[in-house]
Scaffold this motif. Structure first.
Motif, PDB file in Angstrom:
ATOM      1  N   PRO A  94       1.059  -1.144  -0.022  1.00  0.00           N
ATOM      2  CA  PRO A  94       0.038   0.170   0.000  1.00  0.00           C
ATOM      3  C   PRO A  94       0.900   1.260   0.079  1.00  0.00           C
ATOM      4  O   PRO A  94       0.279   2.305  -0.561  1.00  0.00           O
ATOM      5  CB  PRO A  94      -0.742  -0.234   1.146  1.00  0.00           C
ATOM      6  N   SER A  95       2.107   1.295   0.528  1.00  0.00           N
ATOM      7  CA  SER A  95       2.843   2.374   0.850  1.00  0.00           C
ATOM      8  C   SER A  95       3.497   2.956  -0.663  1.00  0.00           C
ATOM      9  O   SER A  95       3.280   4.084  -1.100  1.00  0.00           O
ATOM     10  CB  SER A  95       3.904   2.347   1.750  1.00  0.00           C
ATOM     11  N   CYS A 151       1.657   1.875  -3.611  1.00  0.00           N
ATOM     12  CA  CYS A 151       0.504   2.540  -4.384  1.00  0.00           C
ATOM     13  C   CYS A 151       0.295   3.849  -4.017  1.00  0.00           C
ATOM     14  O   CYS A 151      -0.008   4.699  -4.783  1.00  0.00           O
ATOM     15  CB  CYS A 151      -0.730   1.594  -3.875  1.00  0.00           C
ATOM     16  N   LEU A 152       0.477   4.170  -2.666  1.00  0.00           N
ATOM     17  CA  LEU A 152       0.497   5.614  -2.328  1.00  0.00           C
ATOM     18  C   LEU A 152       1.287   6.533  -2.881  1.00  0.00           C
ATOM     19  O   LEU A 152       0.781   7.939  -3.503  1.00  0.00           O
ATOM     20  CB  LEU A 152       0.519   5.717  -0.698  1.00  0.00           C
ATOM     21  N   SER A 196       0.468   9.606  -5.928  1.00  0.00           N
ATOM     22  CA  SER A 196       0.638  10.981  -5.535  1.00  0.00           C
ATOM     23  C   SER A 196       0.969  11.970  -6.711  1.00  0.00           C
ATOM     24  O   SER A 196       0.654  12.941  -6.501  1.00  0.00           O
ATOM     25  CB  SER A 196       1.974  11.219  -4.746  1.00  0.00           C
ATOM     26  N   PRO A 234      -3.374  10.439   2.009  1.00  0.00           N
ATOM     27  CA  PRO A 234      -2.552   9.544   2.779  1.00  0.00           C
ATOM     28  C   PRO A 234      -2.492   9.348   3.931  1.00  0.00           C
ATOM     29  O   PRO A 234      -2.536   8.003   4.348  1.00  0.00           O
ATOM     30  CB  PRO A 234      -1.095  10.148   2.367  1.00  0.00           C
ATOM     31  N   VAL A 276      -5.653   6.782   4.352  1.00  0.00           N
ATOM     32  CA  VAL A 276      -5.295   5.600   3.990  1.00  0.00           C
ATOM     33  C   VAL A 276      -4.241   4.820   4.786  1.00  0.00           C
ATOM     34  O   VAL A 276      -4.451   3.362   5.025  1.00  0.00           O
ATOM     35  CB  VAL A 276      -4.433   5.292   2.532  1.00  0.00           C
ATOM     36  N   VAL A 277      -3.372   5.519   5.408  1.00  0.00           N
ATOM     37  CA  VAL A 277      -2.510   4.612   6.404  1.00  0.00           C
ATOM     38  C   VAL A 277      -3.321   4.342   7.521  1.00  0.00           C
ATOM     39  O   VAL A 277      -3.085   3.265   8.281  1.00  0.00           O
ATOM     40  CB  VAL A 277      -1.341   5.794   6.767  1.00  0.00           C
ATOM     41  N   VAL A 331      -0.262  -1.802   6.102  1.00  0.00           N
ATOM     42  CA  VAL A 331       0.856  -0.660   5.967  1.00  0.00           C
ATOM     43  C   VAL A 331       1.798  -0.966   7.033  1.00  0.00           C
ATOM     44  O   VAL A 331       1.522  -0.821   8.268  1.00  0.00           O
ATOM     45  CB  VAL A 331       0.348   0.692   5.974  1.00  0.00           C
ATOM     46  N   ALA A 360       5.964   7.082   2.763  1.00  0.00           N
ATOM     47  CA  ALA A 360       4.953   7.693   1.955  1.00  0.00           C
ATOM     48  C   ALA A 360       4.373   9.047   2.228  1.00  0.00           C
ATOM     49  O   ALA A 360       4.247  10.043   1.579  1.00  0.00           O
ATOM     50  CB  ALA A 360       3.537   6.634   2.037  1.00  0.00           C
ATOM     51  N   TYR A 387       4.318  12.683   0.660  1.00  0.00           N
ATOM     52  CA  TYR A 387       3.253  13.610   0.319  1.00  0.00           C
ATOM     53  C   TYR A 387       3.577  15.020   1.364  1.00  0.00           C
ATOM     54  O   TYR A 387       2.920  15.954   0.623  1.00  0.00           O
ATOM     55  CB  TYR A 387       2.078  12.774   0.818  1.00  0.00           C
TER      56      TYR A 387
END
Length: 156
Positions: free
Chosen positions: A38-39, A41-42, A46, A85, A88-89, A95, A103, A107
């Motif tokens: 997932p990180s 993907c983040l 971005s 972000p 999401v985290v 994560v 990530a 950001y």
């Protein structure tokens, strides 16, 4: 000296053992199950926020978007850069802490860059009557005949 000795050690290990990681296998592992990263993907997502800021600035430069609406949309984009972000985290349980820090740091840098981007472009808008004026203005901005005289004073 320390850098040279470490570079020599790195090259000796590379010659002795070779490359032990197969990059094609790593990419295929990511493509097989991207939600287990997932990180990463983040970080890939971005770019969407950067492209939105660029599209907003192009619309503002073309005049199809008012200054107030552009400022509101930029503020919304910047707010989403900070909140998306983090949400999401917090929401995704897979994560890792190191990936989350990486990530979120990216950001944060993107937020600061986009804030600066908007601020600089707001200060350097130039209105022109014809396309020939635009060429002249760009030539003046990029290649001035004499360097501009800058004066600094205290803010009282």
């Amino acid at each position: 000296m320390l850098v040279l000795s470490n570079a020599r050690l790195f090259l000796e290990n590379l010659i002795k053992y070779g490359i032990l990681v197969d990059p094609i296998q790593v990419v295929s592992l990511f493509l097989k199950d991207p939600y287990s990263w997932p990180s990463l993907c983040l970080v890939i997502v971005s770019n969407v926020f950067v492209l939105v800021a660029l599209a907003l600035e192009r619309r503002l430069a073309a005049g199809s978007l008012s200054e107030g609406a552009g400022a509101a949309l930029h503020a919304l984009n910047l707010l989403l850069v900070l909140c998306f972000p983090a949400a999401v985290v917090l929401a995704v349980t897979s994560v890792t802490p190191v990936g989350a820090v990486f990530a979120l740091a990216i950001y944060t840098i993107i937020f600061l860059k986009l804030f600066s981007f908007r601020d600089v472009l707001r200060n350097f808008t130039v209105e022109a009557v014809s396309t020939e004026d635009i060429r002249t203005v760009f030539r003046f901005i990029l290649m001035p005949e004499t360097p501009p005289l800058l004066t600094f004073r205290t803010l009282d």
